[in-house]
Write an enzyme that holds these catalytic residues in place. Sequence first.
Site, PDB file in Angstrom:
ATOM      1  N   TRP A   1      31.679 -79.174  24.720  1.00 38.32           N
ATOM      2  CA  TRP A   1      33.116 -79.388  24.807  1.00 38.32           C
ATOM      3  C   TRP A   1      33.578 -80.382  23.750  1.00 38.32           C
ATOM      4  O   TRP A   1      32.803 -80.791  22.888  1.00 38.32           O
ATOM      5  CB  TRP A   1      33.492 -79.825  26.228  1.00 38.32           C
ATOM      6  CG  TRP A   1      33.368 -78.705  27.238  1.00 38.32           C
ATOM      7  CD1 TRP A   1      32.745 -77.490  27.054  1.00 38.32           C
ATOM      8  CD2 TRP A   1      33.871 -78.700  28.574  1.00 38.32           C
ATOM      9  NE1 TRP A   1      32.841 -76.739  28.199  1.00 38.32           N
ATOM     10  CE2 TRP A   1      33.532 -77.457  29.142  1.00 38.32           C
ATOM     11  CE3 TRP A   1      34.570 -79.633  29.338  1.00 38.32           C
ATOM     12  CZ2 TRP A   1      33.875 -77.128  30.455  1.00 38.32           C
ATOM     13  CZ3 TRP A   1      34.922 -79.322  30.648  1.00 38.32           C
ATOM     14  CH2 TRP A   1      34.574 -78.066  31.194  1.00 38.32           C
ATOM     15  N   SER A   2      34.840 -80.778  23.857  1.00 33.82           N
ATOM     16  CA  SER A   2      35.486 -81.478  22.740  1.00 33.82           C
ATOM     17  C   SER A   2      34.877 -82.828  22.380  1.00 33.82           C
ATOM     18  O   SER A   2      34.284 -83.514  23.221  1.00 33.82           O
ATOM     19  CB  SER A   2      36.972 -81.625  23.034  1.00 33.82           C
ATOM     20  OG  SER A   2      37.555 -80.349  22.892  1.00 33.82           O
TER      21      SER A   2
ATOM     22  N   ARG B   1      35.237 -86.804  29.716  1.00 35.90           N
ATOM     23  CA  ARG B   1      34.984 -86.011  28.504  1.00 35.90           C
ATOM     24  C   ARG B   1      35.866 -86.391  27.321  1.00 35.90           C
ATOM     25  O   ARG B   1      36.767 -87.205  27.430  1.00 35.90           O
ATOM     26  CB  ARG B   1      35.188 -84.528  28.824  1.00 35.90           C
ATOM     27  CG  ARG B   1      36.531 -84.181  29.431  1.00 35.90           C
ATOM     28  CD  ARG B   1      36.583 -82.690  29.802  1.00 35.90           C
ATOM     29  NE  ARG B   1      37.862 -82.296  30.336  1.00 35.90           N
ATOM     30  CZ  ARG B   1      38.173 -82.276  31.636  1.00 35.90           C
ATOM     31  NH1 ARG B   1      37.269 -82.608  32.533  1.00 35.90           N
ATOM     32  NH2 ARG B   1      39.382 -81.914  32.024  1.00 35.90           N
TER      33      ARG B   1
ATOM     34  N   ASN C   1      40.294 -72.890  21.385  1.00 30.39           N
ATOM     35  CA  ASN C   1      41.146 -73.974  21.881  1.00 30.39           C
ATOM     36  C   ASN C   1      40.973 -75.230  21.042  1.00 30.39           C
ATOM     37  O   ASN C   1      41.085 -75.117  19.803  1.00 30.39           O
ATOM     38  CB  ASN C   1      41.071 -74.164  23.403  1.00 30.39           C
ATOM     39  CG  ASN C   1      39.724 -74.422  24.017  1.00 30.39           C
ATOM     40  OD1 ASN C   1      38.846 -73.573  23.967  1.00 30.39           O
ATOM     41  ND2 ASN C   1      39.561 -75.574  24.631  1.00 30.39           N
ATOM     42  N   ASP C   2      40.754 -76.380  21.619  1.00 25.13           N
ATOM     43  CA  ASP C   2      40.888 -77.671  20.936  1.00 25.13           C
ATOM     44  C   ASP C   2      40.257 -77.765  19.536  1.00 25.13           C
ATOM     45  O   ASP C   2      39.112 -77.360  19.357  1.00 25.13           O
ATOM     46  CB  ASP C   2      40.222 -78.786  21.751  1.00 25.13           C
ATOM     47  CG  ASP C   2      40.436 -78.669  23.237  1.00 25.13           C
ATOM     48  OD1 ASP C   2      41.182 -77.795  23.679  1.00 25.13           O
ATOM     49  OD2 ASP C   2      39.812 -79.468  23.965  1.00 25.13           O
TER      50      ASP C   2
ATOM     51  N   ASP D   1      46.108 -83.149  31.672  1.00 26.33           N
ATOM     52  CA  ASP D   1      45.533 -81.957  32.255  1.00 26.33           C
ATOM     53  C   ASP D   1      46.522 -81.284  33.223  1.00 26.33           C
ATOM     54  O   ASP D   1      46.632 -80.066  33.278  1.00 26.33           O
ATOM     55  CB  ASP D   1      44.276 -82.414  33.007  1.00 26.33           C
ATOM     56  CG  ASP D   1      43.422 -81.273  33.437  1.00 26.33           C
ATOM     57  OD1 ASP D   1      43.570 -80.179  32.878  1.00 26.33           O
ATOM     58  OD2 ASP D   1      42.594 -81.475  34.340  1.00 26.33           O
TER      59      ASP D   1
ATOM     60  N   TRP E   1      38.835 -68.145  27.771  1.00 32.14           N
ATOM     61  CA  TRP E   1      38.011 -69.349  27.689  1.00 32.14           C
ATOM     62  C   TRP E   1      36.639 -69.123  28.326  1.00 32.14           C
ATOM     63  O   TRP E   1      36.536 -68.491  29.372  1.00 32.14           O
ATOM     64  CB  TRP E   1      38.749 -70.507  28.393  1.00 32.14           C
ATOM     65  CG  TRP E   1      38.055 -71.821  28.242  1.00 32.14           C
ATOM     66  CD1 TRP E   1      38.242 -72.724  27.238  1.00 32.14           C
ATOM     67  CD2 TRP E   1      37.060 -72.363  29.101  1.00 32.14           C
ATOM     68  NE1 TRP E   1      37.422 -73.803  27.430  1.00 32.14           N
ATOM     69  CE2 TRP E   1      36.682 -73.612  28.563  1.00 32.14           C
ATOM     70  CE3 TRP E   1      36.433 -71.924  30.275  1.00 32.14           C
ATOM     71  CZ2 TRP E   1      35.709 -74.428  29.160  1.00 32.14           C
ATOM     72  CZ3 TRP E   1      35.467 -72.732  30.863  1.00 32.14           C
ATOM     73  CH2 TRP E   1      35.122 -73.967  30.313  1.00 32.14           C
TER      74      TRP E   1
HETATM   75  N1  DQQ Z   1      39.170 -78.461  26.459  1.00 34.25           N
HETATM   76  C1  DQQ Z   1      37.767 -78.785  26.385  1.00 34.25           C
HETATM   77  C2  DQQ Z   1      37.618 -80.070  27.128  1.00 34.25           C
HETATM   78  C3  DQQ Z   1      38.980 -80.657  27.055  1.00 34.25           C
HETATM   79  C4  DQQ Z   1      39.875 -79.475  27.199  1.00 34.25           C
HETATM   80  C5  DQQ Z   1      36.955 -77.648  26.947  1.00 34.25           C
HETATM   81  C6  DQQ Z   1      41.262 -79.717  26.688  1.00 34.25           C
HETATM   82  O1  DQQ Z   1      36.640 -80.895  26.520  1.00 34.25           O
HETATM   83  O2  DQQ Z   1      39.185 -81.629  28.047  1.00 34.25           O
HETATM   84  O3  DQQ Z   1      37.112 -76.481  26.193  1.00 34.25           O
HETATM   85  O4  DQQ Z   1      41.903 -78.533  26.309  1.00 34.25           O
END
Ligand code: DQQ
Length: 552
Positions: free
Chosen positions: A81-82, A145, A21-22, A246, A46
């Site tokens: 995480w990101s 986050r 993902n990100d 989100d 995920w």
């Molecule tokens: N993905 C991450 C988070 C973020 C989200 C977790 C956005 O840090 O908020 O994998 O896709």
Amino acid sequence: TEIDETSRTGYHFQPPKHWINDPNGPMYYKGLYHLFYQYNPKGAVWGNIVWAHSVSTDLIDWTALDPGIYPSKPFDINGCWSGSATVLPNGVPVMMYTGIDPSEHQVQNVAYPKNLSDPFLREWTKPDYNPIIVPDSGINASAFRDPTTAWYGPDGHWRLLVGSKAGDKGLAVLYRSRDFKRWVKAHHPLHSGFTGMWECPDFFPVAVHGGAASGRRHHRHGVDTAELRDAAVAEAVKYVLKVSLDLTRYEYYTVGSYDHASDRYTPDAGFPDNDYGLRYDYGDFYASKSFYDPAKRRRILWGWANESDTVPDDRKKGWAGIQAIPRKLWLSPGGKQLIQWPVEEIKAMRDKHVNVSDKVVKSGQYFEVTGFKSVQSDVEVAFAIKDVSKAEQFNPAWLRDPQALCKKQGARVTGEVGPFGLWVLAAGDLTERTAVFFRVFRTAGTKHVVLMCNDPTNSTFESQVYRPTFAGFVNVDIAKTNTIALRTLIDHSVVESFGAGGKTCILTRVYPKKALGDDAHLFVFNHGEVDVKVVKLDAWEMKTPKMNAPAQ
Ligand code: DQQ
């Protein structure tokens, strides 16, 4: 598990298998571009999130290294995480990322390269003083986050944002620091909005066309957040704030001004500051992040495109998620929007070329672009419209929701000016096809509205696949030019389109069952009453960079 290659991409970034993902912490260091990204080393859904790491010299072909940041300490034991990279004034890059701690709280940590003379930056050290930002009593610890790249204000203090929410309100929480170690929350967020949780905020300066203190900077040049230390630069640029919602899984941005003294950001008039504003991409594009590339003085945008097939399909395929082709990003000369364009390095992937010119497509007609394989291609086309004045009446109520309009008036619904455009990843008998097209409307007086659509309704035989229609308006004076350009990057399961030179972008994922390999065709169609002309169409087969070469 076996990896199903059927819809794997040729020149878009994806690892050999598993979930991504990100994009995280993109940067340029000692001659190499670095891309980290959220990755599950154990499967195609995920979970178990680490920062996978790849490097490149051209932003297109990537070499995979071992994960750079992974759970190893209490402050990130449940996930890394990101986050973002900041290059300190002494040239040292620092990563700021969200860790999930033993009580599932989201905290912010830093990591530094172990060996600065290694351009690959393979190993990262997490100081024991982490976490350095923890959710205080006023903050929801499970919605806190995705720290941004930090910027250094004219007052000598660092600043950064953390995405959060308070009730229904999305927040870009602001922190300040003198030393990148001790961070203090500001009394008010940089900005907020009633849209639910703000994930992955991005905040950066952009050059203004003809701007005073821009010096010899061209307006397409990027501005490094590091330059904001210089008060003259800080005053003479515009700022972009992007947030990822989100709730809807869409991203919105505004362009505005930023008062360094009060640390407040104010979107310019005309930028709706909520969930019907401007988007980088009106399709499948999320958790994006930009960075400044000092090598070519540009700002580059990375964004993640999720699969739109089902979770069981992803498990079966053994992989899920890609990164969009990195895009150069700049402010339009009028300051009304951002422009995005695939990085120039992508042209090196162009191979066999075909072209068409001055070909009229009469009402109800279509033709195939032959002589090349379009399943993995780059297509640039310019359409001229014979008579824009015939356009249908536009209902102002439609302005709020281009996607709903496109859903109602899909590629099969005939009109006056449009729908015209491309059928991509089409079966020879047209039983499968994805339409990328324009439709022009007339508003009061002689003004026009141009809609750009992506209609995947007939993209696949597989009826279980989610096939969302995507659309955005294109801010062009069509009555003046009578022409509109479209560039579409086609890559097996990716259709990534740039309307009017990058004013409106739409990425979508499709899963044809028949239009695969040599059976994937490209057509130009016109379902409007008014004739259109293909002034010029250039199409190239695209090479497969090493990273995606099929395993031997
Ligand atoms: N993905 C991450 C988070 C973020 C989200 C977790 C956005 O840090 O908020 O994998 O896709």
